[in-house]
Design a protein around this motif. Structure first.
Motif, PDB file in Angstrom:
ATOM      1  N   THR A 127       0.820  -1.219   0.000  1.00 45.46           N
ATOM      2  CA  THR A 127       0.000   0.000   0.000  1.00 45.46           C
ATOM      3  C   THR A 127       0.853   1.268   0.000  1.00 45.46           C
ATOM      4  O   THR A 127       0.330   2.358   0.171  1.00 45.46           O
ATOM      5  N   HIS A 139     -13.771  -5.004  -2.182  1.00 45.12           N
ATOM      6  CA  HIS A 139     -13.823  -4.123  -1.005  1.00 45.12           C
ATOM      7  C   HIS A 139     -12.435  -3.689  -0.531  1.00 45.12           C
ATOM      8  O   HIS A 139     -12.317  -2.999   0.480  1.00 45.12           O
ATOM      9  N   LEU A 140     -11.406  -4.082  -1.258  1.00 43.90           N
ATOM     10  CA  LEU A 140     -10.036  -3.743  -0.885  1.00 43.90           C
ATOM     11  C   LEU A 140      -9.783  -2.249  -1.079  1.00 43.90           C
ATOM     12  O   LEU A 140     -10.331  -1.624  -1.990  1.00 43.90           O
ATOM     13  N   THR A 141      -8.933  -1.683  -0.222  1.00 40.92           N
ATOM     14  CA  THR A 141      -8.571  -0.276  -0.374  1.00 40.92           C
ATOM     15  C   THR A 141      -8.021   0.012  -1.771  1.00 40.92           C
ATOM     16  O   THR A 141      -7.356  -0.838  -2.378  1.00 40.92           O
ATOM     17  N   ARG A 142      -8.287   1.204  -2.262  1.00 37.02           N
ATOM     18  CA  ARG A 142      -7.761   1.595  -3.572  1.00 37.02           C
ATOM     19  C   ARG A 142      -6.355   2.174  -3.460  1.00 37.02           C
ATOM     20  O   ARG A 142      -5.806   2.674  -4.446  1.00 37.02           O
ATOM     21  N   ARG A 143      -5.756   2.098  -2.295  1.00 36.85           N
ATOM     22  CA  ARG A 143      -4.396   2.596  -2.092  1.00 36.85           C
ATOM     23  C   ARG A 143      -3.343   1.543  -2.443  1.00 36.85           C
ATOM     24  O   ARG A 143      -2.155   1.731  -2.206  1.00 36.85           O
ATOM     25  N   ASP A 191      -1.134  -7.464   4.176  1.00 39.11           N
ATOM     26  CA  ASP A 191      -0.188  -6.443   3.763  1.00 39.11           C
ATOM     27  C   ASP A 191       1.204  -7.046   3.675  1.00 39.11           C
ATOM     28  O   ASP A 191       1.552  -7.955   4.436  1.00 39.11           O
ATOM     29  N   ALA A 247      -7.751  -0.050   7.370  1.00 44.16           N
ATOM     30  CA  ALA A 247      -6.952   0.587   6.320  1.00 44.16           C
ATOM     31  C   ALA A 247      -6.891  -0.289   5.075  1.00 44.16           C
ATOM     32  O   ALA A 247      -6.836   0.217   3.948  1.00 44.16           O
ATOM     33  N   LEU A 248      -6.925  -1.605   5.263  1.00 44.42           N
ATOM     34  CA  LEU A 248      -6.878  -2.535   4.135  1.00 44.42           C
ATOM     35  C   LEU A 248      -8.269  -2.743   3.530  1.00 44.42           C
ATOM     36  O   LEU A 248      -8.425  -2.797   2.305  1.00 44.42           O
ATOM     37  N   PHE A 249      -9.275  -2.839   4.398  1.00 42.31           N
ATOM     38  CA  PHE A 249     -10.663  -3.026   3.962  1.00 42.31           C
ATOM     39  C   PHE A 249     -11.534  -1.977   4.660  1.00 42.31           C
ATOM     40  O   PHE A 249     -12.050  -2.220   5.754  1.00 42.31           O
ATOM     41  N   PRO A 250     -11.713  -0.804   4.071  1.00 45.18           N
ATOM     42  CA  PRO A 250     -12.490   0.250   4.730  1.00 45.18           C
ATOM     43  C   PRO A 250     -13.900  -0.162   5.116  1.00 45.18           C
ATOM     44  O   PRO A 250     -14.471   0.378   6.074  1.00 45.18           O
TER      45      PRO A 250
END
Length: 395
Positions: free
Chosen positions: A100, A136-140, A249, A306-309
């Motif tokens: 990330t 659903h994963l963060t877009r970061r 992560d 942070a990984l899955f908002p």
């Protein structure tokens, strides 16, 4: 009843796998546990069967053997015991490892390349593909690697299935029995095990006591450096169809390999068949201190969100912790103790015991019966310096 050939001390997943493999080789086996079968470290596990988190080397070789062995073993046990007794919720769901930050992307790609060189399926995927795999994963996400060989099972069910096979073959599983030492014969070799319920004669004892393996080894007169390392897990309310793979992560690999006693956390998120989401992972050497640390739980939750908002608004149903058997060089201890013939060790798997159990059982049984091992046992030998020369003074 005839005396057993082998007594396995510890009815967790590793002890159960060793007992099953020894029984399959034709030996009479008795399994002892001071508590309930699968009630210790195994009950506090997430059920991971992973190749993605291990650096190329001996542990990865053992992980690959176990990954091949688990589905074969489960199929055979289903045929032997019937589907009801052999249901372990096996899910070959695959894993997704993500970076990330820009700084983590390069090392993740290099780690995947090393895995591919070692024969592991490690597919580098673009962030948009990672988003398709996990909507659903963060877009970061800056980089991602898909590991299709990663799998999951329910650890308590797996251990009880293995123990059911031991019983079906004429072996015995005794709970509430504490092993307090070994009995030596005239030649100085193992002649039995001393227990809280009296002595049991046998030709071999397997120390599969997990985090307590160092304590049992010391009482047997052959101390080894196996220490407890605590981990915590959060369990959410059911959230079906939210997390499809085991997702973590990239910094998780560094936490696994570290020997630091201080608290280390990394984001590890996966679902169960029941729809709950398991959130880890933490590692901390605090002895056998069972205190629930709220700060650890907060850190796990923060990194998971942070990984899955989407997890931000989900209720946490419970948290649990367990002690994992840690060896200073991060390798399991598998084999006969040259200081005390007849004493065998199967411990030191830390948080990978569920995944490594099937391979460990097969390796130990092959060594015990004189069979040809499927991988080199030398790196796991008992008499390596990290295991016998770094024993804490307290035993």
């Amino acid at each position: 009843m005839a005396h057993p050939d082998v007594v396995v001390v510890g009815a967790g997943i590793v002890g159960a796998a060793c007992a099953e493999a020894l029984g399959a080789a034709g030996l009479r086996v008795t399994v002892l546990d001071r508590g309930a079968p699968a009630g210790g470290t195994t009950a506090a596990g997430e059920g991971n069967v992973l190749v993605s988190d291990k650096e190329p080397g001996p542990e990865l070789a053992l992980a690959r053997l176990s990954r091949r062995r688990w589905p074969e073993l489960l199929t055979a046990l289903r045929d032997e015991l019937g589907p009801d007794l052999a249901e372990v919720e096996w899910e070959p769901k695959g894993g997704l490892v993500v970076a990330t930050t820009e700084g983590a992307a390069g090392p993740l790609a290099a780690f995947a390349e090393a895995h591919r060189d070692a024969g592991i399926h490690a597919d580098v995927v673009a962030p948009e593909v990672a988003a398709e795999l996990e909507p659903h994963l963060t877009r970061r996400v800056t980089a991602a690697v898909h590991y299709p060989e990663d799998a999951q099972l329910q650890p308590v069910l797996a251990a009880t299935t293995l123990l059911a096979a031991v019983r079906a073959r004429g072996g015995e599983v005794r709970s509430g029995v504490r092993a307090i030492g070994v009995r030596r014969g005239a030649a100085g070799t193992v002649a039995g095990v001393r227990t809280s319920e009296g002595p049991i004669s046998c030709a071999a004892v397997v120390n599969a006591c997990g985090p307590w393996a160092g304590e049992f080894a010391a009482r047997a007169g052959a101390p080894i450096a196996v220490l407890p390392r605590r981990g915590m897990v959060l369990v959410t309310a059911p959230l079906p169809h939210t997390v499809a793979h085991k997702v973590y992560d990239a910094d998780y690999v560094g936490a696994v390999a570290s020997g630091d006693a201080d608290l280390q956390t990394s984001a590890v998120v996966e679902s169960t068949r029941a729809g709950t989401v398991l959130i880890g992972s933490s590692r901390q050497r605090v002895g056998f201190d069972e205190t629930v640390r709220v700060d650890v739980l907060r850190e796990l939750a923060r990194k998971a969100v942070a990984l899955f908002p989407v997890l931000a608004g989900v209720t946490v149903m419970r948290a649990y912790g367990g002690f994992r058997p840690y060896a200073p060089d991060h390798l399991p201890v598998i084999g006969e103790d040259p200081r005390l013939p007849g004493l065998w060790h199967a411990t030191g798997h830390e948080g990978a015991g569920i995944g490594l159990a099937a391979g460990t059982g097969r390796l130990l049984a092959d060594l015990h019966t004189g069979g040809e091992p499927e991988l080199d046992p030398h790196p796991f030998r008992v008499d390596r310096p990290a295991v016998v020369e770094e024993v804490p003074e307290c035993g």
